[in-house]
Motif scaffolding. Structure first.
Motif, PDB file in Angstrom:
ATOM      1  N   LEU A 140       0.811  -1.216   0.000  1.00 47.14           N
ATOM      2  CA  LEU A 140       0.000   0.000   0.000  1.00 47.14           C
ATOM      3  C   LEU A 140       0.847   1.270   0.000  1.00 47.14           C
ATOM      4  O   LEU A 140       0.304   2.385  -0.013  1.00 47.14           O
ATOM      5  N   GLY A 141       2.174   1.126   0.030  1.00 48.51           N
ATOM      6  CA  GLY A 141       3.068   2.282   0.008  1.00 48.51           C
ATOM      7  C   GLY A 141       2.992   3.133   1.264  1.00 48.51           C
ATOM      8  O   GLY A 141       3.130   4.360   1.195  1.00 48.51           O
ATOM      9  N   ARG A 142       2.825   2.492   2.412  1.00 48.20           N
ATOM     10  CA  ARG A 142       2.662   3.239   3.669  1.00 48.20           C
ATOM     11  C   ARG A 142       3.891   3.168   4.583  1.00 48.20           C
ATOM     12  O   ARG A 142       3.802   3.513   5.761  1.00 48.20           O
ATOM     13  N   LEU A 143       5.028   2.719   4.061  1.00 41.45           N
ATOM     14  CA  LEU A 143       6.198   2.566   4.921  1.00 41.45           C
ATOM     15  C   LEU A 143       6.630   3.889   5.545  1.00 41.45           C
ATOM     16  O   LEU A 143       7.169   3.919   6.652  1.00 41.45           O
ATOM     17  N   GLY A 144       6.407   4.993   4.850  1.00 41.24           N
ATOM     18  CA  GLY A 144       6.793   6.298   5.383  1.00 41.24           C
ATOM     19  C   GLY A 144       5.691   7.025   6.118  1.00 41.24           C
ATOM     20  O   GLY A 144       5.887   8.178   6.546  1.00 41.24           O
ATOM     21  N   ASN A 145       4.533   6.402   6.297  1.00 44.07           N
ATOM     22  CA  ASN A 145       3.407   7.057   6.958  1.00 44.07           C
ATOM     23  C   ASN A 145       3.669   7.265   8.450  1.00 44.07           C
ATOM     24  O   ASN A 145       4.411   6.517   9.083  1.00 44.07           O
ATOM     25  N   ARG A 146       3.015   8.263   8.991  1.00 42.27           N
ATOM     26  CA  ARG A 146       3.181   8.609  10.409  1.00 42.27           C
ATOM     27  C   ARG A 146       2.739   7.481  11.319  1.00 42.27           C
ATOM     28  O   ARG A 146       3.312   7.274  12.393  1.00 42.27           O
ATOM     29  N   GLU A 147       1.733   6.711  10.912  1.00 39.23           N
ATOM     30  CA  GLU A 147       1.205   5.666  11.791  1.00 39.23           C
ATOM     31  C   GLU A 147       1.963   4.349  11.692  1.00 39.23           C
ATOM     32  O   GLU A 147       1.814   3.478  12.556  1.00 39.23           O
ATOM     33  N   THR A 369      -9.331  -4.651   5.292  1.00 33.53           N
ATOM     34  CA  THR A 369      -9.511  -3.645   6.345  1.00 33.53           C
ATOM     35  C   THR A 369      -8.373  -2.629   6.322  1.00 33.53           C
ATOM     36  O   THR A 369      -8.581  -1.451   6.607  1.00 33.53           O
ATOM     37  N   ALA A 370      -7.144  -3.086   5.985  1.00 30.80           N
ATOM     38  CA  ALA A 370      -6.017  -2.155   5.896  1.00 30.80           C
ATOM     39  C   ALA A 370      -6.278  -1.090   4.832  1.00 30.80           C
ATOM     40  O   ALA A 370      -5.924   0.083   4.998  1.00 30.80           O
ATOM     41  N   ARG A 371      -6.918  -1.491   3.754  1.00 31.37           N
ATOM     42  CA  ARG A 371      -7.158  -0.561   2.640  1.00 31.37           C
ATOM     43  C   ARG A 371      -8.393   0.311   2.847  1.00 31.37           C
ATOM     44  O   ARG A 371      -8.403   1.498   2.502  1.00 31.37           O
TER      45      ARG A 371
END
Length: 408
Positions: A140-147, A369-371
């Protein structure tokens, strides 16, 4: 010779089938774990094509699969990471345990399975799948997300807590009693504390001793050390899986990076064998009677995982959207749930089919659910905040100029 021929044919067929299933899962962006479990159900007792000659080999491979899963997981973290996570997120870890372990324990007790099975099912519903979640976050390309650090922190706490939980469960399953269980727990806690201390203080020294420019030598030393420590840990009733996890933590730097690169294909191979073996030990005919219970438990614990992630992200100061994303990401269960159920099937035979159905449901639901948790939550919140329709009153001048309002 006939037995060897049958072993080679069965094993080759199983591995080929797993490779095809893995490619199918990769094409559709899906975790292969449910397909491996279904393959095990198809090849197991009561399935379409039972395996006989290779069953013992697959059982040994499954044990190695668990050890490699935990070793590679330990290689992802350093002792400093674990200590830092314990200091900053221990409250979130407590909330995670209470919200997600208690439904499993309550379910087992309501079914009349007894306290030992309740402890086992609590673990099944408590632990999220680090492997599935790591893949989903990357996809999902969320490795750099704040959470994302919050999600990883929860996973680290869960993995570390296994060093305490698994020895307790092992002692309960062995029926060693309160005194024996206390000794096992003390040994486990002492082992974890010593390893963390050595890793913090002498991690570089250990890594240099293990290090080698020759990939073959590095592979043999790390794998041999892991199996040796895992066997000693098993002898001490600390759990071979925990021993492998601690070896991974003790290695760091270039050694850990090189070991991950060399051992990842082996991990994937034997982990697939492990999931197949769990399916082999479960009769497909035993799943329909517990499917309703598994579905209800999956719905409840999906919601409690979302609440866990939301709380942990809120505590860390993450905004609303990130809180919902964190919660939805944590839903998937997988390898650890199967490991725990595999240990406890001797106490309660129905635990295996229930855990299989439960993991199948949540390993499919988890990526969804992640998406979609965050956009669905945003829409629901916007609906609640939508203002009621009001009657528009024209300005005074417009009313005065309206011929209908003029006096005759």
């Amino acid at each position: 010779m006939h037995d060897l021929t049958a072993l080679l044919i069965e094993l080759g067929g199983v591995l080929l089938a797993l490779g095809i299933l893995g490619r199918i899962a990769g094409r559709v962006g899906f975790s292969p774990i449910p397909l491996y479990l279904l393959a095990g159900l198809a090849f197991g007792h009561g399935g379409l094509l039972p395996l006989d000659a290779s069953e013992e080999f697959v059982a040994t491979g499954a044990e190695i699969g668990v050890i490699l899963l935990l070793l590679l997981l330990g290689l992802e973290y350093t002792a400093a990471d674990l200590v830092g996570t314990l200091k900053t997120q221990y409250l979130s870890g407590v909330v995670d345990f209470l919200l997600n372990a208690l439904p499993g324990a309550a379910c087992a007790l309501l079914l009349g399975w007894g306290p030992v099975a309740a402890v086992a099912l609590a673990g099944v519903t408590w632990i999220s799948s680090s492997g599935v979640i790591a893949k989903v976050v990357g996809d999902l390309g969320r490795l750099g997300n704040r959470e994302t650090p919050i999600v990883l922190g929860i996973l680290v706490l869960e993995d570390l807590s296994m060093a305490v939980y698994l020895p307790i469960l092992t002692a309960l399953l062995a029926g060693v009693g309160l005194a024996g269980g206390s000794v096992t727990l003390l040994i486990s806690l002492g082992t974890v504390s010593i390893v963390l201390f050595i890793a913090l203080r002498y991690g570089r020294v250990i890594s240099r001793a293990v290090s080698s420019d020759n990939p073959e030598m590095l592979l043999l030393v790390v794998l041999g050390l892991t199996l040796l420590v895992a066997g000693i840990a098993q002898q001490l009733q600390v759990s071979a899986a925990v021993g492998a996890f601690l070896v991974g933590i003790a290695l760091s730097g270039e050694v850990a990076k090189g070991a991950r690169s060399l051992l990842s294909p082996l991990r994937d191979l034997f982990a697939a064998v492990f999931f197949v073996f769990f399916g082999l030990s479960t009769d497909p005919a035993e799943i329909p009677p517990v499917l309703g219970i598994a579905l209800a438990l999956a719905v409840v614990t999906a919601l409690t995982k979302i609440a866990t992630g939301w709380y942990a992200a809120r505590k860390a100061g993450v905004k609303s959207a990130g809180r919902w994303r964190a919660g939805g990401t944590l839903v998937a269960r997988g390898e650890f749930s199967i490991v725990i159920a595999g240990l406890a099937v001797g106490v309660e035979p129905r635990l295996g089919p229930l855990a299989t159905a439960y993991v199948l449901i949540l390993v499919i639901l988890g990526p969804m659910t992640a998406r979609f948790t965050e956009p669905v939550a945003r829409k629901l919140i916007n609906l609640r905040k939508k203002p009621e329709a009001t009657v528009q009153v024209p300005p005074l001048q417009e009313r005065l100029d309206d011929p209908a309002n003029s006096t005759k």
